[in-house]
Design an enzyme around this catalytic site. Structure first.
Site, PDB file in Angstrom:
ATOM      1  N   TYR A  57       0.925  -1.166   0.029  1.00  0.00           N
ATOM      2  CA  TYR A  57      -0.025  -0.014   0.005  1.00  0.00           C
ATOM      3  C   TYR A  57       0.808   1.315  -0.063  1.00  0.00           C
ATOM      4  O   TYR A  57       1.896   1.291  -0.666  1.00  0.00           O
ATOM      5  CB  TYR A  57      -0.966  -0.190   1.230  1.00  0.00           C
ATOM      6  CG  TYR A  57      -2.263   0.829   0.962  1.00  0.00           C
ATOM      7  CD1 TYR A  57      -2.948   0.752   0.133  1.00  0.00           C
ATOM      8  CD2 TYR A  57      -2.424   1.729   1.776  1.00  0.00           C
ATOM      9  CE1 TYR A  57      -4.068   1.201  -0.403  1.00  0.00           C
ATOM     10  CE2 TYR A  57      -3.683   2.653   1.551  1.00  0.00           C
ATOM     11  CZ  TYR A  57      -4.383   2.508   0.695  1.00  0.00           C
ATOM     12  OH  TYR A  57      -5.575   3.249   0.505  1.00  0.00           O
ATOM     13  N   LYS A 112     -20.382 -20.515 -10.673  1.00  0.00           N
ATOM     14  CA  LYS A 112     -19.672 -20.254 -11.761  1.00  0.00           C
ATOM     15  C   LYS A 112     -18.297 -19.835 -11.467  1.00  0.00           C
ATOM     16  O   LYS A 112     -17.489 -20.297 -12.310  1.00  0.00           O
ATOM     17  CB  LYS A 112     -20.357 -19.124 -12.725  1.00  0.00           C
ATOM     18  CG  LYS A 112     -20.110 -19.498 -14.322  1.00  0.00           C
ATOM     19  CD  LYS A 112     -20.698 -20.484 -15.003  1.00  0.00           C
ATOM     20  CE  LYS A 112     -20.501 -20.556 -16.378  1.00  0.00           C
ATOM     21  NZ  LYS A 112     -21.349 -21.366 -16.854  1.00  0.00           N
ATOM     22  N   GLU A 154     -23.886 -14.342 -18.369  1.00  0.00           N
ATOM     23  CA  GLU A 154     -24.509 -15.638 -17.617  1.00  0.00           C
ATOM     24  C   GLU A 154     -25.746 -15.369 -17.370  1.00  0.00           C
ATOM     25  O   GLU A 154     -26.368 -14.472 -16.655  1.00  0.00           O
ATOM     26  CB  GLU A 154     -23.831 -16.057 -16.243  1.00  0.00           C
ATOM     27  CG  GLU A 154     -24.092 -17.209 -15.787  1.00  0.00           C
ATOM     28  CD  GLU A 154     -23.594 -18.458 -16.689  1.00  0.00           C
ATOM     29  OE1 GLU A 154     -24.005 -19.458 -16.530  1.00  0.00           O
ATOM     30  OE2 GLU A 154     -22.599 -18.198 -17.346  1.00  0.00           O
ATOM     31  N   ASP A 180     -23.968 -19.211 -21.937  1.00  0.00           N
ATOM     32  CA  ASP A 180     -25.172 -19.993 -22.503  1.00  0.00           C
ATOM     33  C   ASP A 180     -25.449 -20.372 -23.933  1.00  0.00           C
ATOM     34  O   ASP A 180     -25.806 -21.298 -24.229  1.00  0.00           O
ATOM     35  CB  ASP A 180     -26.543 -19.496 -21.935  1.00  0.00           C
ATOM     36  CG  ASP A 180     -26.262 -19.036 -20.355  1.00  0.00           C
ATOM     37  OD1 ASP A 180     -25.999 -19.876 -19.796  1.00  0.00           O
ATOM     38  OD2 ASP A 180     -26.858 -18.222 -20.029  1.00  0.00           O
ATOM     39  N   GLY A 214     -33.548 -20.436 -28.854  1.00  0.00           N
ATOM     40  CA  GLY A 214     -33.080 -19.445 -27.783  1.00  0.00           C
ATOM     41  C   GLY A 214     -31.654 -19.542 -27.763  1.00  0.00           C
ATOM     42  O   GLY A 214     -31.075 -19.446 -29.024  1.00  0.00           O
ATOM     43  N   ALA A 215     -30.833 -18.919 -27.019  1.00  0.00           N
ATOM     44  CA  ALA A 215     -29.527 -18.415 -26.955  1.00  0.00           C
ATOM     45  C   ALA A 215     -28.615 -19.895 -27.448  1.00  0.00           C
ATOM     46  O   ALA A 215     -27.910 -19.614 -28.275  1.00  0.00           O
ATOM     47  CB  ALA A 215     -29.264 -17.790 -25.564  1.00  0.00           C
ATOM     48  N   ASN A 334     -21.416 -30.700 -20.827  1.00  0.00           N
ATOM     49  CA  ASN A 334     -21.436 -29.721 -19.611  1.00  0.00           C
ATOM     50  C   ASN A 334     -20.656 -28.544 -19.961  1.00  0.00           C
ATOM     51  O   ASN A 334     -19.227 -28.827 -20.284  1.00  0.00           O
ATOM     52  CB  ASN A 334     -20.684 -30.553 -18.154  1.00  0.00           C
ATOM     53  CG  ASN A 334     -20.968 -30.038 -17.031  1.00  0.00           C
ATOM     54  OD1 ASN A 334     -20.939 -28.492 -17.103  1.00  0.00           O
ATOM     55  ND2 ASN A 334     -21.201 -30.354 -16.068  1.00  0.00           N
TER      56      ASN A 334
END
Length: 408
Positions: A57, A112, A154, A180, A214-215, A334
């Site tokens: 510091y 995650k 996410e 995703d 979708g995504a 996965n």
């Protein structure tokens, strides 16, 4: 600093109270593990005495700050920026729970983050945003970006997730990755490459049908086309996405432009007749008769959780290779097989973005881990296979250099 997998709270903390006012079972292992959160921050340098303090510091830190002010690129060398990822959500599409909001999303985002650390050696910080407007999310992440080397989007609902990712990548010079979409696509392609190899066919010989626009469905379709699939059609709730439909969103209109070369129309079930591959990322149930109508030696990747679109017992009656998103069946698709190594590789070379070439390289590397052990119940490695992350990391770093997005 680094993210560390610890539970900082003691068992003496007060009882949890459920949203319905009832006490949560302290013996439930899920609540026991999550108590106090799954992460903490630890220092990577010691602060044992005043000399250490003066270096870590003030006054020593001022020298480093001044150097970075003069040469901004030094921030990657002298802070944790180049090795940390922001895991960003608005809580609108969380796992199978849907729009549960930012606070309820935090256990997933913490999870995650620890997967990043456990499987890729990458530090990650969960950031749950209390806004859902796409432009507000973009502006917020842009302002946070100086602290991070990458952004993992996410559990943001479609179609906003496409716009958010695109705008962030346009404005930032660090990788932005919607897991995703792209993580699912990378692992799916890897498994499909090995299934094709097992059947002694090329991707170009296969016709695939994806349930879900979708995504994940859009990203998988795009990646399969990039990889050279023979044909792929995508079905939403109203049937096959085709250019003749007048009810398509802009994302689906674009999807129709690069998929469904055969011009199929009608239902998902009709599209499956004679198809070589079924990929499910939508939930719902596909009738057994539709699965039975697929080509001989078909592949069924039914990835909805917790209930696959086709139960494995049913799929095995008609398909040569069966994969799901569940850990209690073989061939689990996965995302943890992809995103830790992809970000580790991108951060290693300080990539400015994650390209299609980098994603394709990740899929090829992941598929190659299976090697000569390839079998109908082993077309994709386990998340706990220690070869996975290094293979994906090396492949992504090399692809980044080859594509000119690496900065070291």
């Amino acid at each position: 600093m680094a993210a560390e997998i610890v539970n900082p709270r003691s068992d003496s903390d007060s009882d949890d109270i459920g949203v319905d006012g009832s006490s949560l079972d302290p013996l439930d292992p899920a609540f026991a593990l999550h108590r106090g959160g799954k992460m903490a921050v630890r220092a990577t340098v010691p602060v044992r005495d005043k000399d250490d303090l003066s270096l870590a510091y003030t006054p020593g830190v001022a020298k480093v700050c001044s150097a970075i002010a003069e040469r901004p690129e030094l921030v990657d060398e002298y802070t944790w920026k180049s090795s940390v990822v922001a895991v960003v959500t608005d809580g609108t599409a969380v796992l199978g729970l849907g729009d549960i909001g930012p606070r309820a999303s935090l256990p997933v985002m913490e999870g995650k983050a620890i997967l990043f650390k456990q499987f890729g050696g990458v530090d990650a910080v969960p950031i749950a945003l209390d806004c859902t407007d796409a432009d507000e999310i973009v502006e917020t992440v842009v302002r946070l970006a100086p602290s991070f080397g990458g952004v993992n989007l996410e559990d943001i609902s479609a179609p906003r997730c496409f716009e958010i990712e695109r705008k962030l990548q346009e404005r930032l010079d660090i990788p932005v990755f919607h897991d995703d979409q792209h993580g699912t696509a990378v692992v799916t392609l890897a498994a499909l490459r090995n299934a094709a190899r097992l059947s002694k066919r090329s991707l170009g010989e296969l016709r695939a049908v994806i349930s879900g626009a979708g995504a994940a469905g859009v990203a998988i379709a795009r990646m399969l086309v990039e990889a050279g699939i023979g044909d792929v059609a995508v079905a939403d709730r109203k049937g096959v996405v085709s250019a003749d439909r007048d009810d398509l969103t802009p994302v689906k209109r674009e999807l129709a432009e690069f998929t469904n070369k055969a011009g199929r129309t009608g239902s998902l079930e009709s599209a499956l007749a004679g198809a070589d591959v079924f990929i499910g990322v939508s939930g719902g149930t596909v009738p057994e008769a539709a699965v039975a109508s697929m080509a001989e030696g078909a592949f069924v990747f039914a990835m909805a959780n917790p209930n696959p679109e086709v139960h494995p017992e049913v799929a095995h009656k008609h398909a040569a290779v069966v994969a799901t998103g569940r850990s209690d069946f073989p061939n689990q698709i996965n995302n943890v097989l992809a995103f830790p190594g992809i970000f580790a590789g991108a951060l290693q070379v300080r990539a400015s973005r994650i390209t299609e070439g980098m994603k394709l390289a990740a899929a090829e590397a992941l598929a190659s881990v299976v090697g000569d052990d390839l079998a109908a119940d082993y077309v994709i490695p386990s998340p706990f296979d220690e070869r996975v992350a290094p293979a994906v990391t090396a492949a992504v770093a090399a692809a980044a250099r080859a594509e000119g997005v690496a900065r070291r």
